[in-house]
Design an enzyme around this catalytic site. Structure first.
Site, short mmCIF file in Angstrom:
data_model
loop_
_atom_site.label_atom_id
_atom_site.label_comp_id
_atom_site.label_asym_id
_atom_site.label_seq_id
_atom_site.Cartn_x
_atom_site.Cartn_y
_atom_site.Cartn_z
N ARG A 1 -3.44 7.42 -5.05
CA ARG A 1 -1.83 7.45 -4.43
C ARG A 1 -0.85 6.24 -5.53
O ARG A 1 -1.03 5.36 -5.93
CB ARG A 1 -2.21 7.01 -2.91
CG ARG A 1 -1.14 6.97 -2.06
CD ARG A 1 -1.30 6.36 -0.84
NE ARG A 1 -1.07 7.78 0.55
CZ ARG A 1 -0.46 7.45 1.30
NH1 ARG A 1 0.09 6.28 1.82
NH2 ARG A 1 -0.11 7.91 2.40
N TYR B 1 1.19 -3.02 -4.36
CA TYR B 1 -0.04 -3.63 -4.90
C TYR B 1 -0.86 -4.02 -6.02
O TYR B 1 -0.05 -3.51 -7.05
CB TYR B 1 -0.69 -3.24 -3.57
CG TYR B 1 -0.85 -4.06 -2.89
CD1 TYR B 1 -0.25 -4.77 -2.02
CD2 TYR B 1 -0.52 -2.57 -1.65
CE1 TYR B 1 0.18 -4.89 -0.41
CE2 TYR B 1 -0.50 -2.18 0.01
CZ TYR B 1 0.08 -3.46 0.64
OH TYR B 1 0.95 -3.84 1.88
#
Length: 386
Positions: free
Chosen positions: A245, A198
């Protein structure tokens, strides 16, 4: 109290049940409920619901919880029915979740998400092109668009357009505002989603990022967007309420490319440098999501040990972990917390099941994404007497 069998089981996994500190919070155990996309927000508006509040409440036995990815702005959406964190309606909806979790004694962070190029024009404002560091299509990925009430389909993402410098700065501010919104909604902190191909991961990647300015080229430049977001959020809410993350992949199999499309030529160096940014900022934790398909490669031991050596915050690992393997990682001090994804979907009382050696419910894969309470809030807890 435990019977003899359950006591032996508990002792085998006892490292997972020791309390620990994460930022300002004392966690009751080392078991993490990780970010898991479920696509059940209210439409129109992508607003969190009472049903979502119940889903998270049921799983508040985890020592630490992170929400499903929640987009920081309308352009950040790549899948139908995922929730947002950029309007007052979103804040009010998430308050239902945080109140429910806190009533059960849980600690919960919101995962801040922007999919970047992993989107389709059907999901974008005015059906415009998705935005990305470079105008390179995410050919290996899939977006999910609505094709009717409660129905949708996977599609190849649209060709994105390259962000301008000023738009990048605006995005940094949007991340900071989303963090403030999360705190307003009652969250205990936030996690930056810098994984799974992403937007933040796209900037980090030498494949998705072909920019010629200060945001592209060298590792330092490709990490600049992450660094600026980390700095903006720490200024907004404090580093002790922030985690990040990553998904470092160390092989280039076909499965890797389908999964993420972004396997770096030197993942060890790339992610060690990324973790150094987090250490310098003093963030609460780094979360490492490992490849989790069958026969996926393990992370190199040298990488795990270097991350442990350079990072003083908490380290979370997620992947194909059993309770036994997770406990060993904690005992060896390579990890502080272990996340269990799909087992936690099907077993809302997962920590109790692990502690007692109780059997797990089977996962209904057909109800993972979208729908109602079926396969969401109707999984039974184990009703045997301890």
């Amino acid at each position: 109290s435990y019977d003899d069998h359950s006591w032996k089981i508990l002792m085998n996994h006892k490292a997972l049940f020791e309390p620990t500190q994460l930022g300002p919070y004392t966690l009751k155990n080392r078991i993490v409920f990780p970010p898991l996309t479920r696509q059940r927000s209210e439409q129109p508006g992508n607003v969190p619901t009472d049903l979502m509040a119940e889903y998270y409440r049921q799983r508040a036995g985890a020592g630490f919880m992170i929400t499903e990815g929640t987009q920081i702005e309308p352009r950040g959406q790549g899948y139908a029915w995922t929730p947002g964190i950029y309007t007052e309606q979103h804040i009010e909806g998430w308050k239902k979740v945080t109140r429910a979790v806190h009533a059960e004694g849980g600690i919960i962070f919101a995962q801040l998400w922007h999919v970047g190029r992993v989107s389709h024009s059907a999901l974008q404002p005015e059906e415009s092109a998705p935005v990305a560091p470079s105008a390179i299509q995410a050919e290996q990925a899939k977006a999910f668009i609505e094709t009717g009430p409660g129905t949708g389909t996977l599609v190849t993402p649209s060709i994105p357009r390259e962000l301008t410098r000023s738009e990048i700065k605006d995005l940094v501010n949007l991340y900071a505002q989303a963090a403030k919104n999360a705190i307003s909604a009652g969250f205990d902190g936030v996690e930056i989603h810098a994984a799974n191909g992403y937007l933040v991961n796209q900037f980090i990647s030498e494949h998705a990022n072909q920019r010629k300015d200060e945001y592209g080229g060298s590792i330092e430049n490709r990490l600049r967007f992450l660094d600026e977001i980390v700095q903006a959020i720490t200024h907004a809410i404090g580093p002790e309420r922030l985690g990040v993350r990553f998904t470092p992949l160390f092989s280039s199999t076909d499965e890797d490319r389908v999964y993420i499309g972004l396997v770096e030529s030197d993942p060890h160096k790339t992610y060690v440098e990324a973790v150094k940014i987090l250490e310098n900022a003093g963030v609460a934790y780094v979360s490492i999501a490992e490849a989790d398909w069958e026969n996926a490669p393990d992370l190199p031991e040298a990488f795990r040990r270097e991350i442990r050596a350079i990072f003083s915050g908490r380290i979370i690992y997620a992947g194909r972990y059993t309770a036994e393997r997770g406990a060993r990682m904690v005992e060896e001090q390579l990890a502080d917390l272990i996340a269990f994804g799909r087992p936690f979907i099907a077993n809302p009382d997962l920590p109790e099941r692990i502690a007692n050696g109780w059997a797990f419910n089977d996962l209904n894969a057909a109800t993972l994404y979208g729908g109602t309470g079926e396969g969401f809030t109707d999984y039974p807890v184990y009703n045997a007497q301890r």
